[in-house]
Design a protein around this motif. Sequence first.
Motif, PDB file in Angstrom:
ATOM      1  N   SER A 102      53.094  24.885 -88.349  1.00 28.46           N
ATOM      2  CA  SER A 102      53.783  25.939 -89.097  1.00 28.46           C
ATOM      3  C   SER A 102      53.341  27.342 -88.689  1.00 28.46           C
ATOM      4  N   GLN A 103      52.225  27.456 -87.981  1.00 26.71           N
ATOM      5  CA  GLN A 103      51.749  28.780 -87.585  1.00 26.71           C
ATOM      6  C   GLN A 103      52.562  29.365 -86.437  1.00 26.71           C
ATOM      7  N   ASP A 104      52.600  28.677 -85.323  1.00 27.20           N
ATOM      8  CA  ASP A 104      53.312  29.198 -84.148  1.00 27.20           C
ATOM      9  C   ASP A 104      54.068  28.125 -83.390  1.00 27.20           C
ATOM     10  N   GLY A 105      54.199  26.950 -83.959  1.00 27.39           N
ATOM     11  CA  GLY A 105      54.812  25.854 -83.227  1.00 27.39           C
ATOM     12  C   GLY A 105      53.922  25.420 -82.077  1.00 27.39           C
ATOM     13  N   VAL A 106      54.513  24.821 -81.068  1.00 31.03           N
ATOM     14  CA  VAL A 106      53.799  24.455 -79.843  1.00 31.03           C
ATOM     15  C   VAL A 106      54.281  25.416 -78.764  1.00 31.03           C
ATOM     16  N   THR A 107      53.365  26.205 -78.241  1.00 32.24           N
ATOM     17  CA  THR A 107      53.735  27.221 -77.260  1.00 32.24           C
ATOM     18  C   THR A 107      54.108  26.585 -75.925  1.00 32.24           C
ATOM     19  N   ASP A 108      54.862  27.320 -75.146  1.00 34.24           N
ATOM     20  CA  ASP A 108      55.237  26.851 -73.810  1.00 34.24           C
ATOM     21  C   ASP A 108      54.002  26.660 -72.934  1.00 34.24           C
ATOM     22  N   ASP A 109      52.992  27.512 -73.096  1.00 40.29           N
ATOM     23  CA  ASP A 109      51.768  27.378 -72.298  1.00 40.29           C
ATOM     24  C   ASP A 109      51.057  26.057 -72.581  1.00 40.29           C
ATOM     25  N   VAL A 110      50.941  25.717 -73.865  1.00 41.80           N
ATOM     26  CA  VAL A 110      50.279  24.456 -74.225  1.00 41.80           C
ATOM     27  C   VAL A 110      51.127  23.276 -73.769  1.00 41.80           C
ATOM     28  N   TRP A 111      52.428  23.353 -73.953  1.00 43.32           N
ATOM     29  CA  TRP A 111      53.312  22.277 -73.495  1.00 43.32           C
ATOM     30  C   TRP A 111      53.185  22.090 -71.983  1.00 43.32           C
ATOM     31  N   SER A 112      53.182  23.167 -71.243  1.00 42.21           N
ATOM     32  CA  SER A 112      53.051  23.084 -69.782  1.00 42.21           C
ATOM     33  C   SER A 112      51.710  22.483 -69.378  1.00 42.21           C
ATOM     34  N   ALA A 113      50.657  22.852 -70.087  1.00 43.24           N
ATOM     35  CA  ALA A 113      49.333  22.301 -69.784  1.00 43.24           C
ATOM     36  C   ALA A 113      49.305  20.793 -70.026  1.00 43.24           C
ATOM     37  N   VAL A 114      49.911  20.371 -71.123  1.00 42.55           N
ATOM     38  CA  VAL A 114      49.974  18.931 -71.423  1.00 42.55           C
ATOM     39  C   VAL A 114      50.780  18.207 -70.353  1.00 42.55           C
ATOM     40  N   ARG A 115      51.949  18.740 -70.024  1.00 45.02           N
ATOM     41  CA  ARG A 115      52.806  18.088 -69.030  1.00 45.02           C
ATOM     42  C   ARG A 115      52.208  18.154 -67.628  1.00 45.02           C
ATOM     43  N   GLY A 116      51.275  19.069 -67.405  1.00 44.58           N
ATOM     44  CA  GLY A 116      50.612  19.146 -66.111  1.00 44.58           C
ATOM     45  C   GLY A 116      49.611  18.033 -65.868  1.00 44.58           C
ATOM     46  N   VAL A 117      49.140  17.396 -66.952  1.00 42.03           N
ATOM     47  CA  VAL A 117      48.121  16.340 -66.800  1.00 42.03           C
ATOM     48  C   VAL A 117      48.512  15.009 -67.433  1.00 42.03           C
ATOM     49  N   PHE A 118      49.619  14.987 -68.174  1.00 44.83           N
ATOM     50  CA  PHE A 118      50.116  13.752 -68.777  1.00 44.83           C
ATOM     51  C   PHE A 118      51.558  13.545 -68.334  1.00 44.83           C
ATOM     52  N   ASP A 119      51.901  12.293 -67.999  1.00 46.29           N
ATOM     53  CA  ASP A 119      53.300  12.033 -67.671  1.00 46.29           C
ATOM     54  C   ASP A 119      54.115  12.025 -68.970  1.00 46.29           C
ATOM     55  N   GLU A 120      55.414  11.850 -68.844  1.00 48.24           N
ATOM     56  CA  GLU A 120      56.294  11.956 -70.001  1.00 48.24           C
ATOM     57  C   GLU A 120      55.960  10.918 -71.078  1.00 48.24           C
TER      58      GLU A 120
END
Length: 155
Positions: A102-120
């Motif tokens: 509820s604070q800021d959602g999931v930022t694009d930076d954090v999403w990109s970091a996750v997708r950079g080291v975890f597959d879908e």
Amino acid sequence: MPTTQRMSIPDVDADAYKAVLGLEKYVHSGSLDEQLLSIVKTRASQINHCAWCLDMHIEEARKAGVEQRKLDLIAAWSEAGALFDGREQAALAFTEQVTLISQDGVTDDVWSAVRGVFDEKETLTLLMAIAAINVWNRMNVTARTDLPAQPATAG
């Protein structure tokens, strides 16, 4: 704040726990290792102030082989440098943002970091793990579930 247990959820209706256990089974059937899952569950439980879940997941982390120093520093993972590897750092940042959505959602930076080291598929499993621990935290904090005399164990 009083800590008297308000309700025993499984005594009122064991099916309430069974519903969330289905989600847990899904998470643990995936390819994420138990060390990572226990670290994620510990961090969400710290944020949510869920002593019952912290007790359980720290014990799980020890059994999974997470070193004590890492357990001691989970709350300060972002300042702990290389103690946490890239996957753990991405997962912890994701855990914090999903838990505090509820604070800021999931930022694009954090999403990109996750997708950079975890597959879908791993990303989905990680999201489901974070969702599940947040459900457990909310149930136990709201009901003020009593700590067991001995560390809790996962079912």
